[in-house]
Design a protein around this motif. Structure first.
Motif, PDB file in Angstrom:
ATOM      1  N   ASP A  61       0.823  -1.178  -0.063  1.00 13.38           N
ATOM      2  CA  ASP A  61       0.055   0.157  -0.060  1.00 13.38           C
ATOM      3  C   ASP A  61       0.940   1.436   0.009  1.00 13.38           C
ATOM      4  OD1 ASP A  61      -2.390  -1.584   0.330  1.00 13.38           O
ATOM      5  OD2 ASP A  61      -2.482  -1.600   2.134  1.00 13.38           O
ATOM      6  N   ALA A  62       2.014   1.336   0.745  1.00 11.00           N
ATOM      7  CA  ALA A  62       2.782   2.424   0.866  1.00 11.00           C
ATOM      8  C   ALA A  62       3.190   3.090  -0.390  1.00 11.00           C
ATOM      9  CB  ALA A  62       3.917   2.524   1.999  1.00 11.00           C
ATOM     10  N   ILE A  63       3.872   2.230  -1.156  1.00  9.13           N
ATOM     11  CA  ILE A  63       4.353   2.455  -2.633  1.00  9.13           C
ATOM     12  C   ILE A  63       3.197   3.092  -3.396  1.00  9.13           C
ATOM     13  CG2 ILE A  63       5.387   1.384  -4.576  1.00  9.13           C
ATOM     14  CD1 ILE A  63       6.793  -0.581  -3.065  1.00  9.13           C
ATOM     15  N   ILE A  64       2.206   2.300  -3.486  1.00 12.46           N
ATOM     16  CA  ILE A  64       1.036   2.852  -4.384  1.00 12.46           C
ATOM     17  C   ILE A  64       0.492   4.093  -3.934  1.00 12.46           C
ATOM     18  CG2 ILE A  64      -1.473   2.188  -5.221  1.00 12.46           C
ATOM     19  CD1 ILE A  64       0.637   0.128  -6.284  1.00 12.46           C
ATOM     20  N   LEU A  68       0.286   7.698  -5.939  1.00 11.23           N
ATOM     21  CA  LEU A  68      -1.024   7.940  -6.453  1.00 11.23           C
ATOM     22  C   LEU A  68      -1.187   9.496  -6.215  1.00 11.23           C
ATOM     23  CD1 LEU A  68      -4.290   8.257  -5.755  1.00 11.23           C
ATOM     24  CD2 LEU A  68      -3.574   7.073  -8.063  1.00 11.23           C
ATOM     25  N   GLU A  69      -0.471   9.553  -4.701  1.00 11.07           N
ATOM     26  CA  GLU A  69      -0.651  11.045  -4.171  1.00 11.07           C
ATOM     27  C   GLU A  69      -0.046  11.936  -5.205  1.00 11.07           C
ATOM     28  OE1 GLU A  69      -0.091  11.425   0.021  1.00 11.07           O
ATOM     29  OE2 GLU A  69      -1.055  13.475  -0.122  1.00 11.07           O
ATOM     30  N   SER A  70       1.246  11.881  -5.531  1.00 12.23           N
ATOM     31  CA  SER A  70       1.757  12.881  -6.450  1.00 12.23           C
ATOM     32  C   SER A  70       0.980  12.941  -7.966  1.00 12.23           C
ATOM     33  CB  SER A  70       3.339  12.679  -6.633  1.00 12.23           C
ATOM     34  OG  SER A  70       3.670  11.151  -6.639  1.00 12.23           O
ATOM     35  N   ARG A  71       0.663  11.494  -8.297  1.00 13.60           N
ATOM     36  CA  ARG A  71      -0.076  11.604  -9.735  1.00 13.60           C
ATOM     37  C   ARG A  71      -1.308  12.612  -9.699  1.00 13.60           C
ATOM     38  NH1 ARG A  71      -1.446  12.549 -13.929  1.00 13.60           N
ATOM     39  NH2 ARG A  71      -2.311  11.458 -15.536  1.00 13.60           N
ATOM     40  N   ILE A  72      -2.334  12.752  -8.565  1.00 15.17           N
ATOM     41  CA  ILE A  72      -3.533  13.204  -8.643  1.00 15.17           C
ATOM     42  C   ILE A  72      -3.345  14.862  -8.499  1.00 15.17           C
ATOM     43  CG2 ILE A  72      -5.187  11.397  -8.206  1.00 15.17           C
ATOM     44  CD1 ILE A  72      -5.448  12.492  -5.536  1.00 15.17           C
ATOM     45  N   GLN A  73      -2.188  15.154  -8.162  1.00 17.17           N
ATOM     46  CA  GLN A  73      -1.787  16.757  -8.155  1.00 17.17           C
ATOM     47  C   GLN A  73      -1.271  17.170  -9.463  1.00 17.17           C
ATOM     48  OE1 GLN A  73      -0.792  17.904  -4.118  1.00 17.17           O
ATOM     49  NE2 GLN A  73      -0.512  15.806  -3.710  1.00 17.17           N
ATOM     50  N   LYS A  74      -1.080  16.262 -10.456  1.00 17.72           N
ATOM     51  CA  LYS A  74      -0.595  17.040 -11.738  1.00 17.72           C
ATOM     52  C   LYS A  74      -1.383  17.576 -12.533  1.00 17.72           C
ATOM     53  CE  LYS A  74       3.556  14.444 -12.289  1.00 17.72           C
ATOM     54  NZ  LYS A  74       3.888  13.101 -12.123  1.00 17.72           N
ATOM     55  N   GLN A  92      -5.831   1.312   1.137  1.00 18.85           N
ATOM     56  CA  GLN A  92      -5.643   2.333  -0.072  1.00 18.85           C
ATOM     57  C   GLN A  92      -6.940   3.365  -0.014  1.00 18.85           C
ATOM     58  OE1 GLN A  92      -4.636   0.507  -3.827  1.00 18.85           O
ATOM     59  NE2 GLN A  92      -2.942  -0.852  -2.635  1.00 18.85           N
ATOM     60  N   ALA A  93      -8.145   2.909   0.323  1.00 16.00           N
ATOM     61  CA  ALA A  93      -9.473   3.801   0.202  1.00 16.00           C
ATOM     62  C   ALA A  93      -9.257   4.543   1.145  1.00 16.00           C
ATOM     63  CB  ALA A  93     -10.603   2.655   0.171  1.00 16.00           C
ATOM     64  N   GLU A  94      -8.794   4.341   2.520  1.00 15.21           N
ATOM     65  CA  GLU A  94      -8.875   5.375   3.622  1.00 15.21           C
ATOM     66  C   GLU A  94      -7.660   6.371   3.219  1.00 15.21           C
ATOM     67  OE1 GLU A  94     -10.485   2.191   7.145  1.00 15.21           O
ATOM     68  OE2 GLU A  94      -8.108   2.487   6.715  1.00 15.21           O
ATOM     69  N   ALA A  95      -6.475   6.086   2.614  1.00 14.60           N
ATOM     70  CA  ALA A  95      -5.388   6.763   2.298  1.00 14.60           C
ATOM     71  C   ALA A  95      -6.084   7.929   1.332  1.00 14.60           C
ATOM     72  CB  ALA A  95      -4.430   6.193   1.847  1.00 14.60           C
ATOM     73  N   LEU A  96      -6.756   7.391   0.462  1.00 20.79           N
ATOM     74  CA  LEU A  96      -7.149   8.228  -0.857  1.00 20.79           C
ATOM     75  C   LEU A  96      -8.035   9.109  -0.058  1.00 20.79           C
ATOM     76  CD1 LEU A  96      -7.762   8.928  -3.758  1.00 20.79           C
ATOM     77  CD2 LEU A  96      -9.576   7.200  -3.815  1.00 20.79           C
ATOM     78  N   ASP A  97      -9.194   8.884   0.703  1.00 17.76           N
ATOM     79  CA  ASP A  97      -9.942   9.808   1.540  1.00 17.76           C
ATOM     80  C   ASP A  97      -9.445  10.984   2.151  1.00 17.76           C
ATOM     81  OD1 ASP A  97     -12.307   8.244   0.827  1.00 17.76           O
ATOM     82  OD2 ASP A  97     -12.622   7.285   2.744  1.00 17.76           O
ATOM     83  N   GLY A  98      -8.195  10.592   2.747  1.00 17.22           N
ATOM     84  CA  GLY A  98      -7.540  11.553   3.494  1.00 17.22           C
ATOM     85  C   GLY A  98      -6.917  12.515   2.702  1.00 17.22           C
ATOM     86  N   MET A  99      -6.373  11.898   1.477  1.00 20.36           N
ATOM     87  CA  MET A  99      -5.539  12.840   0.456  1.00 20.36           C
ATOM     88  C   MET A  99      -6.613  13.733  -0.139  1.00 20.36           C
ATOM     89  SD  MET A  99      -3.703  10.587  -2.400  1.00 20.36           S
ATOM     90  CE  MET A  99      -3.484   9.177  -1.663  1.00 20.36           C
TER      91      MET A  99
END
Ligand code: AP5
Length: 222
Positions: A61-64, A68-74, A92-99
């Motif tokens: 999860d940590a790698i993905i 993803l976090e840098s990709r969605i800010q492009k 991963q879904a919880e991390a996505l919600d946070g970001m």
């Protein structure tokens, strides 16, 4: 519009998200494609991911999440994005919600592509893509119009994925059942989930998705 595509390996997530990317002018983000690019570049991430991908297991999860976090800010994600292959675990879904919360954004719809398991191995075994433009084809369900020539760019070079074999597909399905399916109740509690019959021919699947997207657009405009 921010969209998540859920569905088992070979369900048609990539096929349909590429079409939506062109239709809505929003970015398709495939974590599988991102990882394959890292493997090709022989980067540290690529070296760690390769053995797991070849075995049909999930990459940590940590790698993905950090990819993803840098990709969605492009900039190409400013209008929206289509997540194809992410999230794949509740973590991963919880991390996505946070970001997304930090970025002041949200998911508008989850499109769940439902396909019988028996059909998946056959689809995956028949899949190939253009080495030049990435257009995806299938020996049976989506063949080239002219033999050995890409319909889109005219290239004669095609590739098949290293993980597209029957043994790896079985492991990928196990990972899907155990780690990704629990995302359905997670999202049903939080956001609109549209169920799509992915057993239909590609054009009919596209029509179902367009109908679901129109409903979501009407809701979001209210
Ligand atoms: P990834 O690349 O995401 O693969 P996947 O989820 O297994 O999905 P696929 O790309 O195989 O299928 P698809 O649903 O996109 O189907 P497609 O449209 O191509 O992941 C690969 C690996 O990377 C994972 O196993 C894991 O190791 C790692 N990974 C990636 N993301 C990760 C994450 N978030 N966390 C941890 N690890 C991660 O269609 C398949 C074929 O069927 C094509 O030939 C197509 O032409 C055909 N087809 C499409 N629709 C239809 C239809 N309606 N009828 C008939 N044929 C159809």
């Amino acid at each position: 519009m921010n969209i998540i595509f859920l569905g088992p390996p070979g369900a048609g997530k990539g096929t349909q998200s590429k079409r939506l990317e062109a239709q809505y002018g929003i970015a398709q983000i495939s974590t599988g494609d991102m990882l394959r690019a890292e493997v090709k570049a022989d980067s540290a991430i690529g070296r760690e991911a390769k053995a797991l991908m070849d075995a049909g297991k999930l990459v940590p999860d940590a790698i993905i999440v950090s990819m993803l976090e840098s990709r969605i800010q492009k900039p190409d994600c400013a209008k929206g994005f289509i997540l194809d292959g992410f999230p794949r675990t509740v973590a991963q879904a919880e991390a996505l919600d946070g970001m997304l919360k930090r970025l002041g954004r949200k998911i508008d719809v989850v499109l769940m592509l439902q396909v019988d398991e028996d059909a998946l191995a056959e689809r995956i075994a028949g899949r190939f893509s253009c080495a030049k433009c990435g257009a995806s084809y299938n020996d049976v369900s989506n063949p080239l119009k002219v033999e050995n020539t890409c319909d889109h760019c005219g290239s004669h070079d095609f590739v098949r994925r290293a993980d597209d074999n029957r043994d790896t597909v079985a492991s990928r399905l196990t990972a899907y059942r155990n780690e990704t399916l629990p995302l359905l109740p997670y999202y049903e509690d939080r956001v609109t989930v549209a169920y799509i019959n992915g057993m239909a021919p590609i054009e009919e699947v596209s029509a179902q998705i367009d109908a679901a997207m129109s409903e979501v657009e009407q809701i979001t405009q209210k």
